[in-house]
Write a protein that holds these residues in place. Structure first.
Motif, PDB file in Angstrom:
ATOM      1  N   TYR A 159     -55.138 -38.519 -42.199  1.00 14.69           N
ATOM      2  CA  TYR A 159     -55.447 -37.145 -41.975  1.00 14.69           C
ATOM      3  C   TYR A 159     -53.544 -36.959 -40.561  1.00 14.69           C
ATOM      4  CZ  TYR A 159     -55.825 -32.985 -39.296  1.00 14.69           C
ATOM      5  OH  TYR A 159     -56.028 -31.809 -38.050  1.00 14.69           O
ATOM      6  N   VAL A 160     -54.530 -38.072 -38.845  1.00 16.21           N
ATOM      7  CA  VAL A 160     -53.770 -38.354 -37.815  1.00 16.21           C
ATOM      8  C   VAL A 160     -52.857 -38.734 -38.462  1.00 16.21           C
ATOM      9  CG1 VAL A 160     -54.203 -39.075 -35.734  1.00 16.21           C
ATOM     10  CG2 VAL A 160     -55.911 -38.387 -36.890  1.00 16.21           C
ATOM     11  N   ASN A 161     -52.536 -39.742 -38.813  1.00 14.95           N
ATOM     12  CA  ASN A 161     -50.748 -39.932 -39.101  1.00 14.95           C
ATOM     13  C   ASN A 161     -49.854 -38.315 -39.087  1.00 14.95           C
ATOM     14  OD1 ASN A 161     -50.856 -41.694 -38.667  1.00 14.95           O
ATOM     15  ND2 ASN A 161     -51.395 -42.826 -40.569  1.00 14.95           N
ATOM     16  N   ASP A 162     -50.899 -37.531 -40.343  1.00 13.88           N
ATOM     17  CA  ASP A 162     -49.873 -36.312 -41.101  1.00 13.88           C
ATOM     18  C   ASP A 162     -50.266 -35.188 -39.128  1.00 13.88           C
ATOM     19  OD1 ASP A 162     -49.396 -37.070 -43.737  1.00 13.88           O
ATOM     20  OD2 ASP A 162     -51.718 -36.301 -44.063  1.00 13.88           O
ATOM     21  N   LEU A 163     -50.702 -35.527 -38.652  1.00 22.62           N
ATOM     22  CA  LEU A 163     -51.095 -34.480 -37.852  1.00 22.62           C
ATOM     23  C   LEU A 163     -49.804 -34.582 -36.405  1.00 22.62           C
ATOM     24  CD1 LEU A 163     -52.977 -31.982 -36.430  1.00 22.62           C
ATOM     25  CD2 LEU A 163     -53.720 -33.985 -35.603  1.00 22.62           C
ATOM     26  N   LEU A 164     -50.051 -35.811 -35.791  1.00 22.96           N
ATOM     27  CA  LEU A 164     -48.497 -36.206 -35.542  1.00 22.96           C
ATOM     28  C   LEU A 164     -47.431 -37.148 -35.487  1.00 22.96           C
ATOM     29  CD1 LEU A 164     -51.084 -38.701 -32.445  1.00 22.96           C
ATOM     30  CD2 LEU A 164     -50.646 -36.537 -32.987  1.00 22.96           C
ATOM     31  N   GLY A 165     -47.419 -36.760 -36.968  1.00 24.99           N
ATOM     32  CA  GLY A 165     -45.870 -37.440 -36.780  1.00 24.99           C
ATOM     33  C   GLY A 165     -45.809 -38.840 -36.346  1.00 24.99           C
ATOM     34  N   GLU A 166     -44.159 -39.019 -37.029  1.00 26.74           N
ATOM     35  CA  GLU A 166     -43.539 -40.030 -36.646  1.00 26.74           C
ATOM     36  C   GLU A 166     -43.378 -40.120 -34.829  1.00 26.74           C
ATOM     37  OE1 GLU A 166     -44.288 -42.916 -37.729  1.00 26.74           O
ATOM     38  OE2 GLU A 166     -45.064 -42.663 -39.240  1.00 26.74           O
ATOM     39  N   ALA A 167     -43.745 -40.846 -34.381  1.00 23.76           N
ATOM     40  CA  ALA A 167     -43.461 -40.492 -32.959  1.00 23.76           C
ATOM     41  C   ALA A 167     -41.737 -40.470 -32.840  1.00 23.76           C
ATOM     42  CB  ALA A 167     -43.751 -41.796 -32.287  1.00 23.76           C
ATOM     43  N   ALA A 168     -41.021 -41.638 -33.440  1.00 26.95           N
ATOM     44  CA  ALA A 168     -39.639 -41.597 -33.462  1.00 26.95           C
ATOM     45  C   ALA A 168     -38.852 -40.088 -33.797  1.00 26.95           C
ATOM     46  CB  ALA A 168     -39.105 -42.971 -34.162  1.00 26.95           C
TER      47      ALA A 168
END
Length: 438
Positions: free
Chosen positions: A427-436
């Protein structure tokens, strides 16, 4: 100096108009409540008169602009404080006669206390504190209830506006990576207070560990912070010992399809005996939809029309190891509808209630629904339609502000595959997305 007068319903409504017409450096000079319209002096509506101005001439330097912005912010705070004070005084005046007529010595100081709380709003807006004294009146009338609702609604809007202002102001001077994080969280509709907390926590970690303000570093720290916040609410599922599981939620969120997915997983993969109960007799063909799933899964189904029918339905399904109950979708922003559904959830057996919410809905509506169900002890939620949106902030808002535990997430219509247990890291990965990509 250019001066302009605005007549609006409330102060937050005037802010975007002022910034659009006069610019971000405009200053609010005065606000007051007026009455407009009506017929022969009657039926006049309350409005807010806002006087704003901007200095003409040469462009100011950056320090001067920042000074004017601070003055603007302080003026807004002062004006909002005056609005809340006026509303509080009006509520006190409306209920004072009923207080005096009681003759039991009930003190009216509670309203003075409410006014005192309202006067502290610029330091830390606390909507519940302002309204508690009014809401706890044991002899509240219909008129008092209406005043309470108006006051509380206005204070909620004011609080959200202030929180958003408090986040927007420091954003101008943030490092690029922190500004990207801020913009990502705003796009994800994360609550303004949570954004501020996350930015403060991330910046504190960067400073204490002397880390660079790179996008990758900022994203990683924010990711770890969010995981720490969600950790106490992660890992919980629907209780294994619960024989009856009730599914509640607004209309159209996918309760029936979700029940079919979970039932298929229990019958096909785990070999358990499952039964269905539905009370969704409001929506056309709702019973037929669940009955179709029941026929496919070879699962018995019972239909109930009132709480009196529940005992008969449970007796018919007494050989079932697990019973899933589908309830009618209603406007659960209305507490009366919530209490009606709650009357169907009473049972002497081990049971659990799961609130089903769609991520395609408005965050504010979901929070209102969660708030009403929280009063009846509902602590778990299931989120649907993740495949139909790219905005995931509502899960974080509900989990941290209402301690609503995410149990499952559904990403499509396929039964039983498109559902999985909530995973905080995913979920956190979906929320923040990829930094790049930011």
């Amino acid at each position: 100096m250019r001066v302009k007068r605005y007549v609006v319903n409330d102060l937050p409504e005037a802010l975007p108009m002022i910034r659009s017409e006069l610019g971000k450096d405009a200053v609010i000079l005065n606000t007051k409540e007026i009455r407009v319209g009506g017929f022969m002096g009657m039926f006049r509506k309350k409005k807010m008169e806002v006087i704003a101005a901007i200095e003409s001439g040469a462009a100011a330097s950056k320090p001067q602009a920042q000074s004017r912005q601070a003055a603007d912010f302080n003026a807004v705070m002062t004006a909002i404080n005056e609005t809340v004070q006026q509303r509080t005084n009006a509520a006190a005046a409306a209920v004072q006669p009923s207080i005096e007529s009681r003759g039991d010595g009930f003190p009216g100081a509670a309203y003075a206390a409410a006014g005192g709380a309202a006067s502290k709003l610029p330091q830390q807006p606390q909507a519940p504190n302002v309204s508690t004294a009014v809401m706890e009146r044991p002899d509240s009338s219909a008129a008092l209830s209406r005043i309470n609702d108006e006051l509380l609604d206005e204070i909620r809007v004011i609080k959200q506006s202030l929180l958003q202002l408090s986040v927007n102001r420091p954003n101008q001077d943030l490092p690029i990576a922190m500004r990207k994080l801020y913009e990502r969280l705003v796009d994800q509709e994360v609550d303004a207070d949570l954004i501020r907390r996350l930015l403060d926590s991330t910046e504190e970690t960067l400073r204490s560990q002397a880390l660079p303000y790179s996008t990758e570093t900022v994203w990683e720290i924010a990711r770890q912070t969010l995981l720490e916040w969600l950790q106490p609410l992660s890992g919980e599922r629907i209780r294994e010992d619960a024989r009856i599981v009730h599914f509640v939620g607004p209309t159209g969120v996918g309760k029936t399809t979700t029940i079919a997915k979970l039932a298929a997983e229990q019958t096909i993969k785990r070999g358990r005996k499952v039964g269905f109960i539905t009370s969704d007799t409001y929506r056309i063909a709702a019973v037929d939809q669940l009955r179709t799933y029941a026929n496919i899964l070879n699962v018995p189904i019972e239909v109930v029309f009132s709480p009196m029918d529940l005992m008969k339905a449970f007796n018919q399904l007494e050989d079932r190891e697990l019973i899933y109950m589908d309830t009618a979708g209603r406007n659960f922003r209305n507490e009366l509808h919530v209490s009606e559904v709650n009357s169907l959830l009473q049972t002497n057996e081990t049971s659990e209630t799961v609130l089903v919410l769609s991520l395609t809905g408005k965050t504010r509506d979901m929070m209102a629904v969660a708030d009403n169900f929280a009063k009846y002890g509902v602590t778990k939620a299931l989120f649907t339609k993740l495949d139909e949106t790219s905005v995931f902030g509502a899960i974080l808002n509900l989990a941290l502000n209402y301690q609503l535990i995410p149990t499952f997430v559904a990403r499509g219509q396929t039964v039983p595959d498109d559902i999985e247990p909530f995973n905080a890291e995913t979920y956190v990965n979906d929320l923040l997305g990829e930094a790049a990509d930011e």
